[in-house]
Design a protein around this motif. Structure first.
Motif, PDB file in Angstrom:
ATOM      1  N   ASN A 187     129.135  91.346  -0.125  1.00  0.00           N
ATOM      2  CA  ASN A 187     127.706  91.197   0.105  1.00  0.00           C
ATOM      3  C   ASN A 187     127.011  91.551  -1.203  1.00  0.00           C
ATOM      4  OD1 ASN A 187     124.985  91.497   0.723  1.00  0.00           O
ATOM      5  ND2 ASN A 187     125.379  92.390   2.726  1.00  0.00           N
ATOM      6  N   VAL A 188     126.542  90.504  -1.904  1.00  0.00           N
ATOM      7  CA  VAL A 188     125.802  90.687  -3.152  1.00  0.00           C
ATOM      8  C   VAL A 188     124.322  90.715  -2.778  1.00  0.00           C
ATOM      9  CG1 VAL A 188     125.287  89.724  -5.428  1.00  0.00           C
ATOM     10  CG2 VAL A 188     127.592  89.464  -4.452  1.00  0.00           C
ATOM     11  N   PRO A 189     123.635  91.844  -2.999  1.00  0.00           N
ATOM     12  CA  PRO A 189     122.252  91.985  -2.535  1.00  0.00           C
ATOM     13  C   PRO A 189     121.284  90.987  -3.164  1.00  0.00           C
ATOM     14  CG  PRO A 189     123.131  94.103  -3.264  1.00  0.00           C
ATOM     15  CD  PRO A 189     124.114  93.049  -3.682  1.00  0.00           C
ATOM     16  N   ALA A 190     120.259  90.648  -2.415  1.00  0.00           N
ATOM     17  CA  ALA A 190     119.182  89.784  -2.914  1.00  0.00           C
ATOM     18  C   ALA A 190     118.679  90.336  -4.242  1.00  0.00           C
ATOM     19  CB  ALA A 190     118.048  89.744  -1.893  1.00  0.00           C
ATOM     20  N   GLY A 191     118.382  89.427  -5.166  1.00  0.00           N
ATOM     21  CA  GLY A 191     117.833  89.826  -6.458  1.00  0.00           C
ATOM     22  C   GLY A 191     118.856  90.193  -7.510  1.00  0.00           C
ATOM     23  N   THR A 192     120.132  90.252  -7.157  1.00  0.00           N
ATOM     24  CA  THR A 192     121.185  90.603  -8.126  1.00  0.00           C
ATOM     25  C   THR A 192     121.474  89.401  -9.017  1.00  0.00           C
ATOM     26  OG1 THR A 192     122.191  92.141  -6.558  1.00  0.00           O
ATOM     27  CG2 THR A 192     123.568  91.392  -8.394  1.00  0.00           C
ATOM     28  N   ASP A 208     128.213  73.404 -10.602  1.00  0.00           N
ATOM     29  CA  ASP A 208     127.244  73.598 -11.675  1.00  0.00           C
ATOM     30  C   ASP A 208     125.937  74.203 -11.170  1.00  0.00           C
ATOM     31  OD1 ASP A 208     129.014  72.670 -13.562  1.00  0.00           O
ATOM     32  OD2 ASP A 208     128.165  70.644 -13.638  1.00  0.00           O
ATOM     33  N   ARG A 209     125.663  74.121  -9.886  1.00  0.00           N
ATOM     34  CA  ARG A 209     124.465  74.756  -9.318  1.00  0.00           C
ATOM     35  C   ARG A 209     124.609  76.275  -9.301  1.00  0.00           C
ATOM     36  NH1 ARG A 209     122.997  73.465  -3.745  1.00  0.00           N
ATOM     37  NH2 ARG A 209     121.095  74.533  -4.332  1.00  0.00           N
ATOM     38  N   PHE A 210     125.857  76.759  -9.262  1.00  0.00           N
ATOM     39  CA  PHE A 210     126.086  78.192  -9.064  1.00  0.00           C
ATOM     40  C   PHE A 210     126.793  78.881 -10.228  1.00  0.00           C
ATOM     41  CE2 PHE A 210     125.882  76.132  -4.895  1.00  0.00           C
ATOM     42  CZ  PHE A 210     124.738  76.760  -4.429  1.00  0.00           C
ATOM     43  N   ASN A 211     127.252  78.121 -11.240  1.00  0.00           N
ATOM     44  CA  ASN A 211     127.989  78.757 -12.327  1.00  0.00           C
ATOM     45  C   ASN A 211     127.103  79.100 -13.527  1.00  0.00           C
ATOM     46  OD1 ASN A 211     127.697  76.305 -13.655  1.00  0.00           O
ATOM     47  ND2 ASN A 211     129.837  75.695 -13.425  1.00  0.00           N
ATOM     48  N   GLN A 212     125.804  79.156 -13.305  1.00  0.00           N
ATOM     49  CA  GLN A 212     124.869  79.692 -14.293  1.00  0.00           C
ATOM     50  C   GLN A 212     124.107  80.845 -13.645  1.00  0.00           C
ATOM     51  OE1 GLN A 212     121.661  76.824 -15.210  1.00  0.00           O
ATOM     52  NE2 GLN A 212     122.689  75.487 -13.738  1.00  0.00           N
ATOM     53  N   GLU A 213     123.647  81.768 -14.472  1.00  0.00           N
ATOM     54  CA  GLU A 213     123.054  82.987 -13.917  1.00  0.00           C
ATOM     55  C   GLU A 213     121.847  82.673 -13.035  1.00  0.00           C
ATOM     56  OE1 GLU A 213     122.630  87.172 -15.824  1.00  0.00           O
ATOM     57  OE2 GLU A 213     120.714  86.120 -16.145  1.00  0.00           O
ATOM     58  N   HIS A 214     121.853  83.303 -11.855  1.00  0.00           N
ATOM     59  CA  HIS A 214     120.768  83.116 -10.897  1.00  0.00           C
ATOM     60  C   HIS A 214     120.688  84.327  -9.979  1.00  0.00           C
ATOM     61  CE1 HIS A 214     124.388  81.597  -8.792  1.00  0.00           C
ATOM     62  NE2 HIS A 214     123.792  81.998  -7.671  1.00  0.00           N
ATOM     63  N   THR A 215     119.661  84.340  -9.161  1.00  0.00           N
ATOM     64  CA  THR A 215     119.522  85.333  -8.096  1.00  0.00           C
ATOM     65  C   THR A 215     119.246  84.560  -6.815  1.00  0.00           C
ATOM     66  OG1 THR A 215     117.118  85.570  -8.346  1.00  0.00           O
ATOM     67  CG2 THR A 215     118.507  87.031  -9.685  1.00  0.00           C
ATOM     68  N   HIS A 216     119.159  85.286  -5.710  1.00  0.00           N
ATOM     69  CA  HIS A 216     118.757  84.697  -4.436  1.00  0.00           C
ATOM     70  C   HIS A 216     117.708  85.600  -3.810  1.00  0.00           C
ATOM     71  CE1 HIS A 216     121.989  81.777  -4.492  1.00  0.00           C
ATOM     72  NE2 HIS A 216     122.856  82.743  -4.723  1.00  0.00           N
ATOM     73  N   ALA A 217     116.876  85.025  -2.964  1.00  0.00           N
ATOM     74  CA  ALA A 217     115.865  85.802  -2.254  1.00  0.00           C
ATOM     75  C   ALA A 217     116.468  86.531  -1.064  1.00  0.00           C
ATOM     76  CB  ALA A 217     114.729  84.886  -1.786  1.00  0.00           C
ATOM     77  N   GLU A 218     117.733  86.278  -0.761  1.00  0.00           N
ATOM     78  CA  GLU A 218     118.416  87.010   0.298  1.00  0.00           C
ATOM     79  C   GLU A 218     119.836  87.339  -0.141  1.00  0.00           C
ATOM     80  OE1 GLU A 218     120.294  84.710   3.762  1.00  0.00           O
ATOM     81  OE2 GLU A 218     118.349  83.775   3.505  1.00  0.00           O
ATOM     82  N   ASP A 219     120.495  88.208   0.613  1.00  0.00           N
ATOM     83  CA  ASP A 219     121.855  88.617   0.289  1.00  0.00           C
ATOM     84  C   ASP A 219     122.791  87.411   0.300  1.00  0.00           C
ATOM     85  OD1 ASP A 219     120.734  91.139   0.488  1.00  0.00           O
ATOM     86  OD2 ASP A 219     121.695  91.603   2.408  1.00  0.00           O
ATOM     87  N   GLU A 220     123.822  87.497  -0.510  1.00  0.00           N
ATOM     88  CA  GLU A 220     124.886  86.491  -0.488  1.00  0.00           C
ATOM     89  C   GLU A 220     126.092  87.154   0.173  1.00  0.00           C
ATOM     90  OE1 GLU A 220     127.013  83.207  -3.362  1.00  0.00           O
ATOM     91  OE2 GLU A 220     125.345  84.389  -4.119  1.00  0.00           O
TER      92      GLU A 220
END
Length: 195
Positions: free
Chosen positions: A129-134, A85-97
């Protein structure tokens, strides 16, 4: 091998080159690495990191990552649903995933501006590799299993930065997988791609 689905247009993309062509428009990097005979996917984390040391070092050099680990999720993982549930809602990250899948399957949903949401189903051998901010969200497929090498730029790892958009609620995790493709859908999908 990964596949991409665009539910809004009923489009399915398969094959390394077509997947790369599509994802490169969004800055997402995808590779498929051979895994047969490398190391048992259930081996210890240190053994796995050692077996892929050369590739990990190349990724660190390319992306400025400083640390790598191995994540292991199964149906027996304590508090699994709370973790998902922490990851199955829309979010971004400050670094690449950055994830290299050793075992299991999962699905990234990508939401870029006003473009249709698309899903990237990943499985054993896939590097993404999903870029930061996506803007994205992630879920597991029905077997609720994934084992992956993760790379980070910061020792603390990464934290989801939620957008507050409820778009993920309209996209339930649907993994098609290799059996679906073997059933002849791949031929139809490749025709749709060229259209």
């Amino acid at each position: 091998m990964a596949l991409i689905r665009i539910p809004e247009t009923s489009r399915i993309i398969t094959g390394t080159a077509p997947i790369n062509d599509f994802l490169s428009e969004y800055g997402i990097q995808y590779e498929n690495w051979p895994v047969a005979g490398r190391v048992n996917a259930d081996a210890g984390a240190e053994e796995i990191l050692s077996a892929y040391a050369e590739e990990i070092e190349q990724l660190k050099e390319r992306g400025g990552y400083i640390t790598a680990d191995v994540v292991n999720v199964t149906p027996d993982t304590p508090n699994l649903q709370a973790m998902l549930d922490r990851f199955n809602q829309e979010h971004t990250h400050a670094e690449d995933e950055v994830r290299f899948i050793l075992k299991g399957r999962g699905i990234f949903y990508i939401h870029v501006n006003e473009q249709p949401v698309f899903a990237i189903e990943i499985e054993e051998g896939d590097l993404i590799n999903v870029p930061a901010g996506t803007k994205h969200w992630f879920d597991l497929c029905a077997d609720k299993t994934i084992r992956a090498i993760r790379l980070f730029r910061e020792q603390a790892g990464w934290t989801p930065l939620y957008t507050g958009d409820s778009i993920a609620a309209g996209h339930q995790p649907l993994c098609l997988g290799p059996n679906y493709l073997r059933g002849g859908v791949a031929e139809v999908a490749n025709v749709a791609i060229s259209a």
